[in-house]
Write a protein that holds these residues in place. Structure first.
Motif, mmCIF file in Angstrom:
data_model
loop_
_atom_site.group_PDB
_atom_site.id
_atom_site.type_symbol
_atom_site.label_atom_id
_atom_site.label_comp_id
_atom_site.label_asym_id
_atom_site.label_seq_id
_atom_site.Cartn_x
_atom_site.Cartn_y
_atom_site.Cartn_z
ATOM 1 N N GLU A 219 0.832 -1.202 0.000
ATOM 2 C CA GLU A 219 0.000 0.000 0.000
ATOM 3 C C GLU A 219 0.870 1.256 0.000
ATOM 4 N N VAL A 339 -18.420 -4.921 -1.909
ATOM 5 C CA VAL A 339 -18.223 -3.474 -1.806
ATOM 6 C C VAL A 339 -17.283 -3.150 -0.643
ATOM 7 N N SER A 340 -17.451 -3.832 0.483
ATOM 8 C CA SER A 340 -16.559 -3.581 1.613
ATOM 9 C C SER A 340 -15.118 -3.965 1.295
ATOM 10 N N MET A 341 -14.935 -5.134 0.648
ATOM 11 C CA MET A 341 -13.575 -5.566 0.324
ATOM 12 C C MET A 341 -12.907 -4.571 -0.609
ATOM 13 N N ARG A 342 -13.680 -4.093 -1.570
ATOM 14 C CA ARG A 342 -13.152 -3.149 -2.539
ATOM 15 C C ARG A 342 -12.805 -1.821 -1.865
ATOM 16 N N GLU A 343 -13.716 -1.328 -1.032
ATOM 17 C CA GLU A 343 -13.441 -0.058 -0.358
ATOM 18 C C GLU A 343 -12.254 -0.183 0.595
ATOM 19 N N LEU A 346 -9.056 -0.101 -1.422
ATOM 20 C CA LEU A 346 -8.771 1.225 -1.968
ATOM 21 C C LEU A 346 -8.547 2.249 -0.860
ATOM 22 N N GLY A 347 -8.712 1.815 0.393
ATOM 23 C CA GLY A 347 -8.543 2.771 1.493
ATOM 24 C C GLY A 347 -9.705 3.734 1.630
ATOM 25 N N LEU A 348 -10.861 3.408 1.020
ATOM 26 C CA LEU A 348 -12.017 4.309 1.110
ATOM 27 C C LEU A 348 -12.849 4.054 2.358
ATOM 28 N N VAL A 349 -12.536 3.008 3.080
ATOM 29 C CA VAL A 349 -13.159 2.798 4.374
ATOM 30 C C VAL A 349 -12.090 2.206 5.277
ATOM 31 N N ARG A 350 -12.159 2.520 6.552
ATOM 32 C CA ARG A 350 -11.173 1.976 7.480
ATOM 33 C C ARG A 350 -11.806 0.869 8.298
ATOM 34 N N GLU A 353 -14.395 1.625 10.940
ATOM 35 C CA GLU A 353 -15.618 2.387 10.684
ATOM 36 C C GLU A 353 -16.851 1.505 10.529
ATOM 37 N N ARG A 356 -20.365 3.320 10.340
ATOM 38 C CA ARG A 356 -20.625 3.938 9.032
ATOM 39 C C ARG A 356 -21.155 2.900 8.036
ATOM 40 N N VAL A 357 -20.448 1.756 7.995
ATOM 41 C CA VAL A 357 -20.843 0.710 7.044
ATOM 42 C C VAL A 357 -22.210 0.143 7.404
ATOM 43 N N GLY A 409 -21.651 -6.284 4.889
ATOM 44 C CA GLY A 409 -20.817 -5.076 4.903
ATOM 45 C C GLY A 409 -19.817 -5.101 6.042
#
Lengths: 453, 453
Positions: A219, A339-343, A346-350, A353, A356-357, A409
């Motif tokens: 990363e 979607v969670s794995m992808r985010e 990509l660092g779009l979710v930690r 969080e 949030r999810v 999620g």
């Protein structure tokens, strides 16, 4: 230079091998594009393949190996005598050697390394100590370095003298080190175009160049290359000693490997890649190992039906809907997993969080749950003319969809925090819970209105 | 140059935007690594994001856009005024512009292109005509080309004069064309180190350089770069006119994009990537579109249970095993799907080799079917003490496993031949058939020995 598509290249290759005519074999392999080389070699019998790789000069054999996916190439190398394997590996890039040795048993790897040229062996041992997905695991040792007190003339002479060797090098930079091999600066080739030939490198080099540590993560490296449009970055150890170069292609390739592993993991191919050229029992055993876990999880989920067996017997029409509710919820949940794995990647979710999810997925779950529930409920009603059957089935699907997407999620984030691989564990875990909940909702809702069904 | 991890970068960014202090915003964004930039920007509200991208100079805004995944960046650009979007796009690499415009509605894309600098607009229009996964779609137009009758001195002067502009260029080669822009040769930067300054490029250049056609496929390009360790390959059109350069990173990136699409498609995320920053209804609608197809397929499969309802009512214990047999077969089949998809994308199997795959999978199916069937059958026997129940359940799982893996192996090949996307269609198709067959085998086997159950 056009490469042609050959119909069944392995048959021709196999025939040529029988004639044992080295030149013809070389010409034929040269005429194949990499994908066809990989195809042809993978379809040979083990003994033909070993014959091919030993018949060819190590340099040519190395080119063949480069065309083959790593995990398959490692299998082929394992079949060779260690000294033959060592001769071939010596012709490969250092990070490729490490990748291949990393796929072998420790014993096989050691046997090969012991037969390599001492310097290359030392390097291979060193490279093997790095994690594959770090700068150390991705770097190559083929780069040009000079000392800070050398002159432009020295460099140009050296370049002239080693023209041929360097032609294979990927790197367009010169690295400048001090007497203790510590990285001092970097020079682009073109920076040598204008200065006097007597100028010292120390006076020309760019000081404090970008660099990464050997243990920089994949990363970190992606971030680095997204930030900096460079052809490579020098890698230094804890003492700031220059030990290799990471090229952006290597980072992209490692990324692709990761995506592939995710894809295979999600589909239940575990423990590395599977090719149909592998022995039947090995393939079967590896697939079974994952399936056996799944069957246990399935039994747990299905036990819910056993508990409500009487309800089901009293309203047998429900049996039609049990697999539908559980399947559909599983599908909804797997969308959220993806979607969670992808985010995450990509660092779009930690991973922390969770709320949030859950918020984002639960609200989507309510909408899709209602839509699917109404659809299925209405069909159940049409089929049997019973509004209660429709309510039970539709209601169960609606509620279970909310459970499934929220859970789907959340699971990858939880697994990531627990340092488990979401690709391997998410789907079986999710399916077990959503199956179980799906059966439970249908049958418990039904037991409430059993006399009306 | 160390970038720090900021806890909640979007909150800080949002606060800074309220102060409207351009320099502070720039400094803060600069301090973030690309992943954190993407995260921060994606979490802003739409109006904050638009404010950010218009507050920044187009050049800085373009750097932010570069850090964001394409499909998300396209969404953000869509929200801008076309002239603001155009100004930002002008600062991006030409293939990146094409990628982003390709993700927009035609109308939005046209509005933006119309407001771009005429030369760049023309280029963008041209790039948009190429398929994303061809040399035309992957090439960049940022390269150095000179005419064959120019001299070394001309090149060196030009390099000196345009130092700054070229610093951003990726390409380490000079391309030499004739008066009609047809590719004649190539020069490495270092080839300019030694010759006389009055030498003509035509006398120095490597003639007949490697090149690819604009419509070369991703697979061709992968093969090319596996064969040739180059920093880029020139792209020519049908008239041999030089029109761009494809870099190996672009090829790797396109590959990774393909793996990602496979992964998302298999998980039921269709129509492009989904991020949780997208509007709820858009996310929900796209997921539903795939789920609705699935529910129809599920109904078809479950109708098999409806047909055998009386059998099931007579031996209600079977209801526990129906979802297990169908689930387990689905899992086995999906493993075979994954191996086929992987072998197809590596070129290790050809779409026409159906018999080879069926042979390899059926033999594996027999082994795994027997193993799983015996396991499940034995458990069924233990649970109810009925050897016939065990035989029915175990036999059905064994037979259905053979069906599932054979079919799973074959489906991606058949879909490929039918020019359908295996990632999207394989799994729903497979699951429907294996569910249906699973229910059929359990219930029809049971009906044969119904009085003994």
């Amino acid at each position: 230079m056009e490469k042609v598509n050959v119909n069944k290249p392995w048959e021709q290759l196999s025939e040529l091998l029988q004639t044992n005519d080295l030149q013809q074999v070389i010409d034929f392999v040269d005429s194949l594009n990499p994908a066809d080389t990989a195809l042809a070699v993978s379809r040979l019998s083990n003994s033909e393949r070993t014959q091919l790789l030993t018949l060819l000069e190590p340099e040519d054999a190395a080119e063949v190996i480069e065309d083959i996916p790593d995990s398959q190439a490692a299998d082929f190398i394992e079949d060779l005598q260690p000294e033959d394997a060592a001769a071939i590996l010596e012709e490969l890039d250092s990070d490729h050697v490490a990748d291949l040795l990393g796929e072998l048993d420790d014993e096989d790897a050691t046997a090969i390394i012991d037969r390599m040229d001492p310097e290359e062996a030392e390097e291979a041992r060193q490279f093997l100590t790095y994690d594959a997905d770090t700068a150390g695991g991705l770097m190559i040792s083929e780069y040009l370095d000079f000392k800070a007190d050398q002159k432009v003339k020295d460099v140009l002479d050296n370049l002239q003298d080693n023209r041929e060797e360097y032609a294979d090098y990927d790197v367009q930079y010169l690295f400048v080190t001090d007497e203790r091999d510590r990285l001092q600066g970097v020079l682009r080739m073109r920076d040598l175009l204008f200065p006097r030939r007597t100028a010292k490198l120390s006076s020309l080099m760019i000081r404090n160049p970008y660099k990464v540590n050997v243990d920089a993560s994949l990363e970190d490296l992606r971030n680095f290359f997204e930030d900096h449009n460079l052809f490579g970055v020098p890698v230094v150890d804890a003492d700031d000693k220059l030990c290799g170069i990471v090229m952006p292609e290597a980072v992209e390739e490692a990324n692709e490997k990761k995506s592939t592993q995710q894809f295979l993991g999600l589909s239940g191919i575990v423990g590395g890649e599977e090719f149909r050229s592998m022995p039947l029992l090995a393939r079967s055993g590896r697939r079974l190992s994952w399936l056996s876990l799944n069957i246990v999880l399935n039994i747990i989920a299905a036990s819910m039906i056993a508990i409500y067996q009487d309800t089901l017997a009293a309203a047998i029409a429900l049996a039609v809907f049990l697999p539908m509710v559980s399947d559909m919820s599983g599908c909804s949940g797997n969308q959220a997993v993806a979607v969670s794995m992808r985010e995450l990647s990509l660092g779009l979710v930690r991973p922390t969080e969770l709320l949030r999810v859950l918020g984002k997925e639960a609200s989507l779950g309510v909408i899709n749950g209602l839509a699917l529930g109404i659809l299925l409920g209405f069909m159940a009603y049409l089929w049997k003319g019973s509004p209660f059957l429709g309510l039970v089935v539709g209601g169960a699907l609606a509620v279970n969809t909310v459970v499934a997407v929220s859970l789907g999620g959340a699971i990858p984030l939880l697994l990531k925090r627990a340092k488990l691989d979401p690709a391997l564990v998410s789907s079986p875990l999710l399916t077990t819970v959503t199956d179980m909940c799906g059966f439970f909702f249908v049958l418990s809702f039904a037991s409430l209105v059993l006399d009306k069904l």
